[in-house]
Design a protein around this motif. Structure first.
Motif, short mmCIF file in Angstrom:
data_model
loop_
_atom_site.label_atom_id
_atom_site.label_comp_id
_atom_site.label_asym_id
_atom_site.label_seq_id
_atom_site.Cartn_x
_atom_site.Cartn_y
_atom_site.Cartn_z
N ALA A 195 0.82 -1.22 0.00
CA ALA A 195 0.00 0.00 0.00
C ALA A 195 0.85 1.26 0.00
CB ALA A 195 -0.94 0.00 1.21
N ALA A 196 2.05 1.17 0.53
CA ALA A 196 2.93 2.34 0.61
C ALA A 196 3.63 2.58 -0.72
CB ALA A 196 3.96 2.15 1.72
N LYS A 197 3.99 3.83 -0.97
CA LYS A 197 4.81 4.18 -2.12
C LYS A 197 6.28 4.04 -1.73
CE LYS A 197 1.12 5.46 -4.36
NZ LYS A 197 0.56 4.60 -5.43
N THR A 198 7.12 3.90 -2.74
CA THR A 198 8.56 3.80 -2.50
C THR A 198 9.32 4.71 -3.45
OG1 THR A 198 8.66 1.87 -3.96
CG2 THR A 198 8.48 1.44 -1.59
N ILE A 199 10.39 5.29 -2.94
CA ILE A 199 11.21 6.22 -3.73
C ILE A 199 12.68 5.88 -3.52
CG2 ILE A 199 11.91 8.63 -4.04
CD1 ILE A 199 9.13 9.44 -2.93
N TYR A 200 13.41 5.78 -4.59
CA TYR A 200 14.87 5.72 -4.50
C TYR A 200 15.41 7.09 -4.85
CZ TYR A 200 19.76 4.76 -5.50
OH TYR A 200 21.12 4.81 -5.51
N TRP A 201 16.16 7.69 -3.93
CA TRP A 201 16.72 9.03 -4.12
C TRP A 201 18.23 8.88 -4.36
CZ3 TRP A 201 13.76 13.47 -1.55
CH2 TRP A 201 14.19 14.70 -2.06
N ALA A 202 18.63 9.02 -5.60
CA ALA A 202 20.03 8.80 -5.98
C ALA A 202 20.83 10.08 -5.79
CB ALA A 202 20.11 8.33 -7.43
N ALA A 248 24.61 -4.32 -7.23
CA ALA A 248 23.47 -5.23 -7.22
C ALA A 248 22.21 -4.54 -6.71
CB ALA A 248 23.79 -6.45 -6.37
N LEU A 249 22.34 -3.72 -5.68
CA LEU A 249 21.18 -3.03 -5.13
C LEU A 249 20.70 -1.91 -6.04
CD1 LEU A 249 22.17 -2.78 -1.35
CD2 LEU A 249 20.20 -4.02 -2.28
N VAL A 250 21.61 -1.04 -6.45
CA VAL A 250 21.19 0.15 -7.18
C VAL A 250 20.62 -0.20 -8.55
CG1 VAL A 250 21.98 2.36 -8.14
CG2 VAL A 250 22.80 1.62 -5.92
N ARG A 251 21.15 -1.22 -9.20
CA ARG A 251 20.64 -1.56 -10.53
C ARG A 251 19.20 -2.08 -10.47
NH1 ARG A 251 20.79 -6.94 -12.38
NH2 ARG A 251 20.77 -6.11 -14.50
N ARG A 252 18.72 -2.40 -9.25
CA ARG A 252 17.33 -2.83 -9.08
C ARG A 252 16.44 -1.72 -8.54
NH1 ARG A 252 20.63 -7.18 -8.57
NH2 ARG A 252 19.82 -9.21 -9.24
N ALA A 253 16.98 -0.54 -8.36
CA ALA A 253 16.22 0.56 -7.74
C ALA A 253 15.08 1.04 -8.63
CB ALA A 253 17.16 1.72 -7.41
N THR A 257 8.53 2.87 -6.75
CA THR A 257 7.45 3.63 -7.37
C THR A 257 8.00 4.79 -8.18
OG1 THR A 257 6.07 3.09 -5.45
CG2 THR A 257 5.26 4.81 -6.95
N ALA A 258 9.02 5.45 -7.63
CA ALA A 258 9.64 6.61 -8.30
C ALA A 258 11.13 6.61 -8.02
CB ALA A 258 9.00 7.91 -7.82
N VAL A 259 11.88 7.20 -8.93
CA VAL A 259 13.32 7.37 -8.77
C VAL A 259 13.63 8.84 -8.92
CG1 VAL A 259 15.61 6.79 -9.66
CG2 VAL A 259 13.79 5.07 -9.71
N PHE A 260 14.28 9.41 -7.91
CA PHE A 260 14.72 10.80 -7.94
C PHE A 260 16.24 10.81 -8.11
CE2 PHE A 260 11.15 12.34 -4.82
CZ PHE A 260 10.19 11.96 -5.75
N ALA A 261 16.74 11.72 -8.90
CA ALA A 261 18.18 11.90 -9.07
C ALA A 261 18.53 13.36 -8.82
CB ALA A 261 18.62 11.50 -10.48
N VAL A 262 19.67 13.61 -8.18
CA VAL A 262 20.02 14.97 -7.78
C VAL A 262 20.55 15.82 -8.93
CG1 VAL A 262 20.47 14.28 -5.40
CG2 VAL A 262 22.37 14.36 -7.04
N SER A 263 20.74 15.21 -10.08
CA SER A 263 21.22 15.98 -11.23
C SER A 263 20.98 15.20 -12.51
CB SER A 263 22.72 16.31 -11.10
OG SER A 263 23.50 15.13 -11.16
N ASP A 264 21.13 15.88 -13.63
CA ASP A 264 20.99 15.23 -14.93
C ASP A 264 22.07 14.17 -15.13
OD1 ASP A 264 18.97 17.27 -16.48
OD2 ASP A 264 20.31 18.33 -15.12
N ARG A 265 23.28 14.45 -14.62
CA ARG A 265 24.35 13.48 -14.82
C ARG A 265 24.07 12.19 -14.06
NH1 ARG A 265 30.05 14.32 -13.96
NH2 ARG A 265 30.02 12.06 -14.02
N VAL A 266 23.50 12.28 -12.85
CA VAL A 266 23.17 11.08 -12.10
C VAL A 266 22.08 10.29 -12.82
CG1 VAL A 266 22.17 10.22 -9.94
CG2 VAL A 266 23.93 11.99 -9.88
N ALA A 267 21.11 10.99 -13.41
CA ALA A 267 20.08 10.30 -14.19
C ALA A 267 20.70 9.53 -15.35
CB ALA A 267 19.06 11.31 -14.70
N ARG A 268 21.66 10.14 -16.04
CA ARG A 268 22.32 9.44 -17.15
C ARG A 268 23.13 8.25 -16.66
NH1 ARG A 268 23.62 14.79 -18.45
NH2 ARG A 268 25.83 14.48 -18.04
N GLU A 269 23.80 8.42 -15.53
CA GLU A 269 24.64 7.33 -15.01
C GLU A 269 23.81 6.14 -14.56
OE1 GLU A 269 26.88 9.29 -12.04
OE2 GLU A 269 28.15 10.37 -13.46
#
Length: 594
Positions: A195-202, A248-253, A257-269
């Motif tokens: 029922a809860a949402k989940t967010i990975y904040w990179a 192993a962990l991050v590639r499954r993030a 429900t949502a993925v946040f990245a602190v910059s455009d470069r992190v999104a690309r990486e």
């Protein structure tokens, strides 16, 4: 409004970058307008031998319920006790104070600390089976590494605690993993708390940072290599081969429900780890601590820094430069010395002087008496000795470099303060009595931040709103946000350094000699660009303050929470349809492919 459960190793207290992010985030008015309730969750000793000063009130600790006007609800206390007996953990629940950067106000949030050292093995094994079921995560490969095992042990009791705390608001609750630490909890929530949402904040991409820290030959070619399909493909393979539990962990993030990245470069990486990250990452930039000051405030702080620099070095500086950073390879502090080397002759010709103050420690805080002893005994921090309580770990090569530089420089000096904080208690009796850490930001003429890998880079920009100059590399993730808010040319306060190797160098690693040659050529150009911008009059300070403040204000935590975080949270909870991430101008065609 939402409830956010932030899972991080800096839940109890600020330790580094994520703690700085949380301080700016949680105290922002825009955050508070979008988030009704904030709970910080992390691992730690319960009871704690050294409770942090920010812990305001303990409502539950290892079965004990302190009495008082805010006594814990009995049903919640019973739930906590059941969690402890079921999972073999100890809980601390209470309230923590989170200070607002640069301002006197603070926010009050809930804190849950879970001591997992004696966790019962059967529930942990069941959780690991759940992780295998949910996303084929093979915990048996990594469970002998405490960096992995600790956070896996947290997951099951944390989910039960969140269920008890959230109650009927679970559908408006999101579990937020800051970096990889909370990912076992987020991944397990798919099965145990759907029922809860989940967010990975990179805040970074750990396998990429590990690569850049470990193999210096990649640092001048990495960003440019990602502009081609062949180059990106080679790094995808390189990171996959390196493996490790963070990979192993991050590639499954992307399962969140949502993925946040602190910059455009992190999104690309992130897309280097798995194609499923493409086009579903919300770029939620970090903010910059900002508050308006007058030019008199700035000059007063500058005078305090100059007095300290003269007391330590014997050189009365016309300019004071700073660099506040962790002493790790990716911060590339040696680049600062290269720029200073090229500035030395220029300043000497003008009969001007400068002192670079580097605040970087790898060994924790030295107590006041120890600092005073080092100061009296051998002139710390201008002079150092190797070994605790002085230079330790990665501080040692920095101390050697500073000593070697000071032995020949004419018009410039380097001071390495291997200590937390900047006041008399932290840095000795030569600090002016009325000096505080804020003076490093308000009074600095130049803040360096020439990192080889910097997912965002808050620290290099903290002088911007106070009229300081910021010298940072294009590798810093904040560069794209700078361009967006500047709306055209960057302000005079900002100098972006391009350390990328020329195309003929290829996409693979280059040798140390070639790296040094390129970096010294860039340093020479930076010194030539920096020298005429240095403030030499009150008018110069007024001009730089007037040009830096508007940009810093548009990069403030209030601005980024309003413009980036609030829409991303709304999309996460289904309050509005998600919008595709707008690519920054520097992104390649390859990095934008579907």
């Amino acid at each position: 409004m939402a409830t956010l459960v932030h899972i991080t190793h800096e839940a109890r207290a600020k330790v580094g970058g994520i703690g700085a992010v949380l301080e700016g985030l949680l105290t922002s008015r825009a955050y508070q307008q979008a988030v009704r309730r904030t709970i910080l969750v992390g691992c730690g000793d319960v009871p704690s031998p050294d409770p942090p000063p920010s812990l305001e009130r303990v409502l539950y600790q290892a079965g004990e319920l302190p009495v008082g006007p805010e006594a814990l609800d009995r049903a919640l206390a019973s739930a906590f006790h059941h969690i402890e007996t079921t999972f073999g953990v100890r809980l601390l629940y209470g309230h923590r104070r989170v200070p607002c950067p640069l301002r006197l106000r603070h926010s009050r949030v809930e804190l849950l600390v879970v001591d997992v050292r004696d966790a019962a093995p059967d529930p942990v094994d069941r959780l690991k089976r759940d992780l295998w079921t949910a996303c084929a995560l093979a915990s048996d490969r990594y469970q002998n590494d405490w960096g992995y095992e600790e956070w896996v042990r947290l997951a099951a009791p944390a989910l039960e605690a969140v269920k008890a705390l959230a109650g009927t608001t679970l559908k408006r609750t999101a579990l937020v993993s800051h970096e990889f630490m909370g990912l076992p909890t987020v991944l397990a929530a798919r099965l145990r708390l759907p029922a809860a949402k989940t967010i990975y904040w990179a805040h970074e991409v750990p396998p990429v940072r590990d690569l850049m820290e470990r193999e210096a030959g990649h640092r001048l070619v990495f960003d440019r290599a990602l502009e081609t399909e062949a180059g990106a493909g080679s790094y995808e393979a390189h990171l996959r081969e390196a493996g490790g539990f963070k990979h192993a962990l991050v590639r499954r993030a992307h399962e969140a429900t949502a993925v946040f990245a602190v910059s455009d470069r992190v999104a690309r990486e992130l897309a280097l780890l798995d194609d499923r990250f493409r086009d579903r990452v919300h770029v939620v930039y970090n903010g910059v601590p900002a508050r308006p000051i007058t030019v008199d405030d700035r000059l007063a702080s500058r005078e305090r820094l100059a007095r300290y620099a003269e007391a330590v070095t014997g050189l009365a500086p016309d300019f004071v430069f700073t660099h506040v950073a962790r002493p790790v390879a990716s911060k590339a502090i040696e680049r600062d010395l290269a720029v200073l080397e090229h500035l030395d002759d220029r300043l000497a010709e003008r009969n001007e002087t400068a002192v670079l103050v580097v605040l970087a420690t790898d060994a924790g805080r030295r107590d006041t008496e120890t600092v005073r002893h080092m100061e009296r005994d051998y002139g710390w921090p201008m002079h150092h000795r190797e070994g605790w309580p002085d230079l330790a770990g990665t501080e040692v090569p920095l101390g050697r470099d500073a000593q070697a530089y000071n032995a020949w420089a004419r018009a410039t000096r380097v001071v390495l303060i291997n200590q937390f904080g900047f006041d008399r208690a932290a840095c000795g009796d030569r600090v002016p009595p009325d000096t505080a850490f804020a003076d490093l930001r308000q009074g600095s003429d130049v803040e360096f931040g020439q990192s080889t890998y910097e997912p965002f880079g808050i620290a290099p920009l903290e002088t911007l709103g106070f009229g300081g100059l910021c010298v940072l590399s294009r590798a810093c993730g904040c560069a794209n946000l700078l361009r967006r808010v500047a709306g055209g040319d960057l302000p005079e306060n900002v100098i972006l350094a391009d350390y990328s190797a020329p195309p003929e160098a290829g996409d693979g690693p280059i040798g140390e000699g070639e790296t040094q040659r390129i970096e010294h050529e860039v340093a020479a150009r930076l010194a030539a660009a920096l020298a005429p911008r240095l403030p030499r009059s009150r008018t110069d300070h007024e001009r730089l303050l007037a040009s830096g403040w508007p940009v810093a204000q548009r990069m403030s935590w209030q601005a980024v929470c309003r413009d980036y975080l609030a829409p991303a949270l709304a999309a996460c909870f289904g309050d509005r349809p998600p919008q595709p991430r707008a690519p920054a101008e520097s992104e390649s065609t390859f990095s934008r492919r579907a």
